[in-house]
Enzyme design. Structure first.
Site, PDB file in Angstrom:
ATOM      1  N   ALA A 292       0.830  -1.204   0.000  1.00 22.93           N
ATOM      2  CA  ALA A 292       0.000   0.000   0.000  1.00 22.93           C
ATOM      3  C   ALA A 292       0.867   1.258   0.000  1.00 22.93           C
ATOM      4  CB  ALA A 292      -0.940  -0.004   1.205  1.00 22.93           C
TER       5      ALA A 292
ATOM      6  N   GLU B 253       9.443   3.864   7.626  1.00 22.04           N
ATOM      7  CA  GLU B 253       9.373   2.432   7.923  1.00 22.04           C
ATOM      8  C   GLU B 253      10.040   2.188   9.274  1.00 22.04           C
ATOM      9  OE1 GLU B 253       7.904  -0.490   6.717  1.00 22.04           O
ATOM     10  OE2 GLU B 253       8.777  -1.067   8.629  1.00 22.04           O
TER      11      GLU B 253
ATOM     12  N   ASN C 282       4.604  -7.216   5.745  1.00 25.23           N
ATOM     13  CA  ASN C 282       4.063  -8.519   5.341  1.00 25.23           C
ATOM     14  C   ASN C 282       4.145  -8.709   3.837  1.00 25.23           C
ATOM     15  OD1 ASN C 282       3.296  -9.615   7.784  1.00 25.23           O
ATOM     16  ND2 ASN C 282       1.303  -8.594   7.783  1.00 25.23           N
TER      17      ASN C 282
ATOM     18  N   GLY D 298       2.863 -14.463  -0.425  1.00 30.85           N
ATOM     19  CA  GLY D 298       3.070 -15.534  -1.404  1.00 30.85           C
ATOM     20  C   GLY D 298       3.093 -15.097  -2.865  1.00 30.85           C
ATOM     21  N   GLY D 299       2.835 -13.822  -3.137  1.00 33.25           N
ATOM     22  CA  GLY D 299       2.964 -13.319  -4.510  1.00 33.25           C
ATOM     23  C   GLY D 299       1.784 -13.623  -5.418  1.00 33.25           C
TER      24      GLY D 299
ATOM     25  N   ARG E  73     -11.367 -19.203   3.001  1.00 32.99           N
ATOM     26  CA  ARG E  73     -10.429 -19.444   4.105  1.00 32.99           C
ATOM     27  C   ARG E  73     -11.134 -19.759   5.425  1.00 32.99           C
ATOM     28  NH1 ARG E  73      -6.026 -14.660   2.836  1.00 32.99           N
ATOM     29  NH2 ARG E  73      -4.784 -15.900   1.396  1.00 32.99           N
TER      30      ARG E  73
ATOM     31  N   GLU F 174      -3.895  -3.046   4.584  1.00 34.74           N
ATOM     32  CA  GLU F 174      -4.494  -3.842   5.666  1.00 34.74           C
ATOM     33  C   GLU F 174      -4.915  -2.996   6.862  1.00 34.74           C
ATOM     34  OE1 GLU F 174      -2.137  -7.320   6.659  1.00 34.74           O
ATOM     35  OE2 GLU F 174      -3.580  -7.958   8.181  1.00 34.74           O
TER      36      GLU F 174
ATOM     37  N   ILE G 294      -3.129  -8.279  -2.298  1.00 33.05           N
ATOM     38  CA  ILE G 294      -2.265  -7.502  -3.201  1.00 33.05           C
ATOM     39  C   ILE G 294      -3.120  -6.523  -3.999  1.00 33.05           C
ATOM     40  CG2 ILE G 294      -0.706  -7.627  -5.192  1.00 33.05           C
ATOM     41  CD1 ILE G 294       0.466 -10.144  -4.147  1.00 33.05           C
TER      42      ILE G 294
END
Ligand code: ADP
Length: 511
Positions: free
Chosen positions: A52, A71, A79, A84-85, A339, A481, A497
């Site tokens: 983001a 940061e 994260n 996992g891309g 999920r 998130e 993503i």
């Protein structure tokens, strides 16, 4: 209860914990612009260097703004860089190539079903409408993608594109490079956002600590703010909050869902804590869905955190194989359900005696998915390889006859493209005709782990943060998130993503 600390909270009984109110969390007021002197001045300040924050940074900087990304950790990407891309893009070019029919409506309906219809529809519509632009932004920054689609749980068709290196780092690293190439930009690591600076109710800057050293233990002990030097930074056009979720905030996650114990393992990076979110709530941001905290059903109990087991389960065993209860040798769920449905079903099997389900598939998967999904977990030893199904059953102590019967029945379902027991989608587009018959066979113990916090601050379709009266808080944007609403009760795999990048991009366009 008024001055309860994080440490006290963690020691408290689960029942007692549920009665705490948010107002007991370090409720200091934010600083006023009149009372401080700014050390630096930027057009845009972004908190967080994940999907983001970076999408916001690149987009705002391309428009000529002077952009600072803060940061708190010693590395970029939160994260996002360990993700996992998998990137859900409805109506994408690979779908055309593989003959998959998709539409925005189908995508939105899949998300609403998993989200139990409590999704904020306008946000969901926005990520569907802008998906193509978001995908193009990653291509412009230099991301390379794998040439085959994945089909993740809860999606009614395969629509997930994967980065070539099988990780979110395949997006984060090119985006960092693209951002840093633009003049007047900086990513400042070990710099922790602590508070907003306000001019009446307008966000005009931030208070930070430079040379901050993150320490999980200090956070749990209520001493989060002891390291680093204080600085005040002016943000002429505003601040974008992109500080991510709070799965690793033991205090705050238990405050929202008292069932979550301190030992509940999570896939998240250590810095996934709630400080940024709490600061936003203190200046009046409206909270949404904070207690919906999601488990990812594809993790492995034989490694800590996110690990590499996820690669096997989300890309190979759940799509091209089955999950069985080792006590019965039988399937117990639709391996491609959303999920929440899968995690709930797995927890029932696991019970109190840690009876972890066994996820398995055969070697045909190697033709249809990235071979690294097998090779990486094989290398760490969490994935086992067997020459026969009998050997597999013996290793995991599964009743052999029942297990072989289960496989036979599943293979029939694949042939007929219909799962009569659990309704797993078995069209040819999904299974590619792969059943469980060709040795070697691969298997792994599976477990759900805490993965994504659905809730956060409420934003509108321009990524402006809204207050409790539905009015934008001036100078204040958020994405990723740390925001809530898009996914409702449960997010579908590979939609993070899309959500984080899209609203990051939108925040960067609008600020
Ligand atoms: P998203 O996927 O929403 O972009 P990520 O977890 O990938 O979220 O990135 C969020 C980033 O924000 C992480 O790298 C995290 O360390 C950083 N962060 C969180 N809180 C702060 C803070 N108070 N100050 C600076 N950075 C923060």
């Amino acid at each position: 209860m008024a001055n309860i600390s994080r440490r006290d909270m963690l020691k408290m009984s689960i029942v007692g914990a549920s009665s705490l109110a948010l107002s007991s969390v370090n409720a200091n007021a934010s600083e006023n612009e009149k009372d401080i002197k700014f050390d630096e001045e930027w057009d845009v300040v972004i908190i967080g260097s994940g999907f983001a924050g970076l999408a916001a940074g690149v987009t705002a900087a391309k428009r000529g703004n002077k952009v600072l990304v803060l940061e708190k950790m010693g590395r970029v990407g939160g994260n996002s860089v360990i993700n996992g891309g998998g990137f859900a893009v409805p109506n994408n070019p690979l779908q055309k190539k593989e003959g998959v029919k998709d539409s925005d409506e189908l995508f939105i309906n899949d998300c609403l079903k998993a989200g139990l219809n409590i999704n904020h529809l306008e946000l969901l519509q926005t990520i569907a409408e802008r998906a193509k632009d978001t995908f193009n932004l990653t291509l412009e920054c230099g991301t390379e993608y794998y040439d085959k689609l994945s089909h993740l749980g809860g999606h009614s068709v395969p629509r997930t594109i994967n980065t070539k290196n099988g990780s979110g780092s395949g997006i984060v690293h090119p985006m960092v490079a693209a951002f840093e190439k633009i003049p007047n930009t900086e990513i400042r690591k070990r710099t922790k956002f602590d508070d907003f600076i306000l001019e009446t109710n307008k966000v005009v800057g931030v208070k930070v600590k430079e040379n901050y050293k993150f320490d999980q233990k200090l956070i749990d002990d209520d001493n989060e703010n002891t390291s680093g030097e204080i600085k005040f930074i002016k943000a002429k056009k505003g601040v974008i909050l992109a500080s991510g979720g709070f799965c690793n905030d033991l205090f705050f996650r238990q405050l929202q869902d008292p069932r979550l114990g301190v030992n509940t393992d999570t896939t998240n990076h250590p810095g996934a804590t709630a400080g940024g979110l709490i600061s936003a709530l203190k200046i009046g941001a409206a909270p949404v869905h904070l207690s919906w905290i999601q488990f990812g059903p594809w993790a492995c109990p034989d490694e800590p955190g996110f690990g590499v087991g996820t690669k096997f389960n989300s890309g190979a065993s759940f799509r091209f194989g089955i999950s069985v209860n080792p006590k019965t040798g039988k399937r117990y769920m639709n391996e491609l359900a959303d999920r929440k449905i899968r995690s709930d079903a797995m927890f029932k099997v696991i019970g109190d005696d840690k009876n972890y389900p066994i996820n398995l598939c055969d070697s045909q998967v190697l033709q249809h998915t990235d071979p690294e999904r097998i090779n990486k977990p094989l290398k760490t030893g969490i994935l086992k390889q067997f020459n026969t199904l009998e050997e597999l059953a013996e290793f995991y102590n599964i009743p052999k006859a029942d297990f072989l019967e289960t496989v036979k029945k599943y293979n029939e379902f694949v042939k007929n493209q219909k799962d009569l027991d659990f309704g797993k989608p078995l069209s040819l587009a999904t299974t590619k005709g792969v059943n469980i018959s060709k040795p070697p066979f691969y298997a792994m113990r599976g477990t759900p782990k805490l993965h994504h916090t659905m809730g956060g601050v409420k934003i509108n379709t321009k990524a402006q943060v809204l207050d409790i009266n539905d009015n934008p808080i001036p100078g204040f944007y958020a994405a990723g998130e740390v925001t809530g609403g898009t996914h409702g009760a449960s997010r579908l795999g590979s939609c993070a993503i899309l959500d984080c990048l899209t609203f990051g991009m939108i925040a960067g366009e609008n600020i």
